[in-house]
Write an enzyme that holds these catalytic residues in place. Structure first.
Site, PDB file in Angstrom:
ATOM      1  N   ASP A  23       0.883  -1.167   0.000  1.00 18.52           N
ATOM      2  CA  ASP A  23       0.000   0.000   0.000  1.00 18.52           C
ATOM      3  C   ASP A  23       0.920   1.216   0.000  1.00 18.52           C
ATOM      4  OD1 ASP A  23      -1.662   2.106   0.575  1.00 18.52           O
ATOM      5  OD2 ASP A  23      -2.356   1.338   2.511  1.00 18.52           O
ATOM      6  N   LYS A  86       2.915  11.054  -3.525  1.00 21.14           N
ATOM      7  CA  LYS A  86       1.850  10.369  -4.269  1.00 21.14           C
ATOM      8  C   LYS A  86       0.926  11.370  -4.973  1.00 21.14           C
ATOM      9  CE  LYS A  86      -1.726   6.855  -3.453  1.00 21.14           C
ATOM     10  NZ  LYS A  86      -2.235   5.943  -2.427  1.00 21.14           N
ATOM     11  N   GLU A 186      -7.169   0.412  -4.634  1.00 19.62           N
ATOM     12  CA  GLU A 186      -7.223   0.324  -3.169  1.00 19.62           C
ATOM     13  C   GLU A 186      -8.570  -0.214  -2.674  1.00 19.62           C
ATOM     14  OE1 GLU A 186      -5.991   4.279  -2.110  1.00 19.62           O
ATOM     15  OE2 GLU A 186      -3.951   3.892  -2.806  1.00 19.62           O
ATOM     16  N   ASP A 210     -13.164   5.688   2.219  1.00 21.98           N
ATOM     17  CA  ASP A 210     -11.754   5.775   2.633  1.00 21.98           C
ATOM     18  C   ASP A 210     -11.430   7.202   3.084  1.00 21.98           C
ATOM     19  OD1 ASP A 210      -9.005   5.940   2.848  1.00 21.98           O
ATOM     20  OD2 ASP A 210      -8.584   4.836   1.001  1.00 21.98           O
TER      21      ASP A 210
END
Ligand code: AMP
Length: 619
Positions: A23, A86, A186, A210
């Site tokens: 992850d 990211k 994800e 999330d």
């Protein structure tokens, strides 16, 4: 096309070798594997902790430090400490321009659509290189903890990541020495962690909510025959638990009647308040009152007040859920399962609001920080062929793409894509008045087309003469269930079109596929380095060309001194290009850009500025 089992298609050559699930997060990253008891487990290397902060620090020598040690430099050396990389992965400067303030390090604007770079010390790094540093650390930790080489991984990305962001993630993996068997969404990984989708007969619709520290997203997935499909996504990449902390800080500032302006100058105290706020927030996940002090500042907060403080932000996330449902043309009643991901879903109020919105209790038994990595490990295990429910899918065993500038392979359909599939990308010309564009189609995993297998070549003819960068050429690949690839090129402004059919599997034996995959793994590092050099070069050459033309056309807007200085910069760039040194080229290109930017603004010539933009194919 032959039916190819996942194992061959993914190039898994040694059954017993471990495949990890990663992850790669905005704030923290984790690596997980399937332990000997057949359970997914996050790797904790000699007590260093499960989470590796996604932070990279470069010292004066240019050596990288990753994780907790790097985090310490966020305060002492922010300019050389990169966090949230990211957010930049696979992005152009234009994409992130509105959020510059969020970053304490320098992001380079090279005034075209190509990808951003980050400056640390006197070196330039791409987000791919920086992400690779994080992945290298995860790989090293996994190897140390498991006492075995780790060369293969599944890496997760947000469902909303586009093709370029996914490709960048893949490249980062390769640069870190990992064969990335699959990029997994994800929310898909999180669902897998709860066992959803493992039964091929199961048909379900899932909402994955999330809420992390700095980002929020919701995805609606459907699973059918063991295949996950993302029906819709929504969210806000600048909303998360950090906002809750900020609300608490503001509340304390008001309650204690502190001078906000004076506080803004005292970064130490602000930082302490923020940390205390996070502590309070976490405490209120399991108790009703938080009551502490920093010096003579009372840091008191009860649960109800906290919930009032965050209510608007939580409502915003539910609006996103509403939107995601609308986009997938589903009603709340049609959602079968709800899965929680991200540390902020530990807040009971968040959990309760999500449960109320969807009308059902969400899955929250697994640690929400770990659930994605654990799911990635399960996906890795499936790919390794260790599960009886292993899927046999028609997949394309090798990537398909076209040749772009400098002989680079631009992948349009990645290997392992399920067929039938289609994908496309837009290109432009690199030379003024270019009327033909040669399209060469290749198959393989290497970054340079000369190392791959050539499938076909054709010319898109009759593009009307325009300045470089103006034509818009869409190249579409369609791979049907029989393995026939149709490549179509169309210039959108004129409608000029050309199409061919190819059979990529023709003459391709399993042995050849295997050899091509092994070669791609063996050469990954040198390939990526070479590609970065070629990209820097193409960019540098394009910039020198554009700058020269700019002087020719618009010299009258500049003073003789400005013209001569520009020429000096162009010359310096050309010398760097001749030396073929990536950082040197980027540095000189950056300097030329900085120097000429005011001129471009002065002239405001629309055609020229758009000619500066865009990705181009040679010839
Ligand atoms: P993530 O980005 O998924 O790691 O989530 C990190 C966010 O979760 C941060 O804002 C943390 O403050 C928050 N968080 C961690 N633990 C808790 C907790 N027990 N209660 C509420 N929020 C938490």
């Amino acid at each position: 096309m032959a039916k190819i089992s996942i194992n061959l298609a993914t190039g898994s050559l040694q059954q017993e070798e471990i495949i990890v699930g990663i992850d790669l997060g905005t704030t923290n990253s984790l690596v997980a594997f399937i332990n000997p008891d057949k359970n997914p487990q996050v790797i904790n290397d000699t007590g260093k902790g499960l989470l590796v902060p996604s932070v990279v620090h470069f010292n004066a020598k240019g050596d990288a430090l990753v994780g907790n040690e790097a985090k310490d430099f966020l305060i002492t050396d922010p300019a050389n400490t990169i966090f949230s990389v990211k957010r930049l992965l696979g992005r152009s400067y234009k994409d992130v321009a509105g959020h510059q303030d969020t970053f304490s390090y320098k992001i380079i604007d090279d005034e075209n659509d190509s990808l951003v770079k980050i400056k640390a010390g006197d070196k330039f790094y791409t987000p791919i290189e920086l992400s690779a540093e994080i992945l290298k650390e995860l790989k090293a930790r996994a190897e140390h903890a498991l006492k075995t080489p780790v060369n293969r991984a599944v890496i997760t990305v947000p469902a909303y990541f586009n093709d370029s962001q996914r490709q960048a993630t893949r490249d980062a993996g390769r640069l870190a020495g990992l064969d990335v068997l699959r990029i997994v969404n994800e929310p898909t990984a999180a669902s897998l962690a709860y066992g959803l989708g493992l039964d091929p007969n199961q048909q379900k619709t899932i909402a994955v909510y999330d809420l992390g520290g700095g980002t929020f997203d919701v995805s609606i997935l459907s699973i059918q025959n063991g295949i996950f499909e993302v029906l819709s996504t929504n969210g806000n990449t600048f909303l998360g638990g950090d906002d809750f902390d900020r609300s608490i800080v503001h509340y304390w500032i008001e309650k204690n009647k502190l001078d906000a302006a004076a506080l803004a100058q005292d970064s130490g105290l602000m930082q302490s308040l923020r940390l205390k706020a996070e502590e309070a927030k976490k405490a209120l996940s399991s108790q009703n009152l938080f009551n502490e002090q920093i010096g003579d500042i009372w840091c008191t907060l009860d649960k109800q007040t906290f919930e009032e403080l965050i209510a608007a932000k939580v409502a915003e996330t539910l609006n996103s859920c509403k939107q995601a449902l609308a986009d997938s043309k589903l009603t709340v009643a049609e959602i079968d399962e709800v899965v929680l991901v991200g540390g902020s879903t530990r807040t009971p109020y968040v959990k309760a609001q999500v449960a109320e919105f969807f009308g059902r209790p969400p899955h929250d038994q697994i640690n929400p920080d770990e659930v994605v990595a654990l799911g990635a490990a399960i996906q890795a295990d499936i790919l390794a062929g260790n599960r009886s429910d292993i899927l046999l899918l028609d997949v394309t065993p090798l990537s398909l793409g076209i040749e772009t500038m400098g002989g680079l392979m631009d992948v349009i359909i990645p290997r392992n894509a399920k067929v039938p599939t289609k994908a496309g990308r837009q290109y432009t010309t690199s030379i003024d008045g270019q009327v033909n564009m040669k399209i060469s189609v290749f198959q393989g995993e290497r970054d340079l087309v000369q190392e791959n297998r050539k499938l076909a070549e054709f010319d898109l003819k009759g593009i009307p003469a325009m300045p470089a960068g103006l034509p818009k050429v869409d190249i579409n690949f369609m791979l049907n269930a029989d393995g026939i690839l149709t490549v179509q090129a169309i210039e959108l402004r004129s409608g000029v079109k050309q199409e061919i059919d190819i059979t990529p599997s023709y003459g391709l034996t399993d042995d050849t596929v295997e050899k091509m995959l092994i070669d791609s793994i063996t050469h990954a590092k040198s390939d990526v380095a070479q590609r970065m050099l070629i990209e820097a070069r193409s960019e540098g050459e394009q910039l020198a060309y554009t700058a020269e033309r700019f002087i020719e056309k618009h010299g009258s807007f500049l003073t003789p001194e400005e013209i001569s200085d520009t020429k000096t910069h162009i010359e310096a760039l050309k010398q760097a290009l001749a030396k073929a040194e990536k950082d040197e080229i980027l540095k000189k290109a950056d300097e030329l850009n900085e120097f000429t930017r005011p001129f471009a603004e002065r002239v405001m010539d629309v055609a020229v500025s758009s000619a500066m933009k865009g990705k181009s194919i040679d010839k």
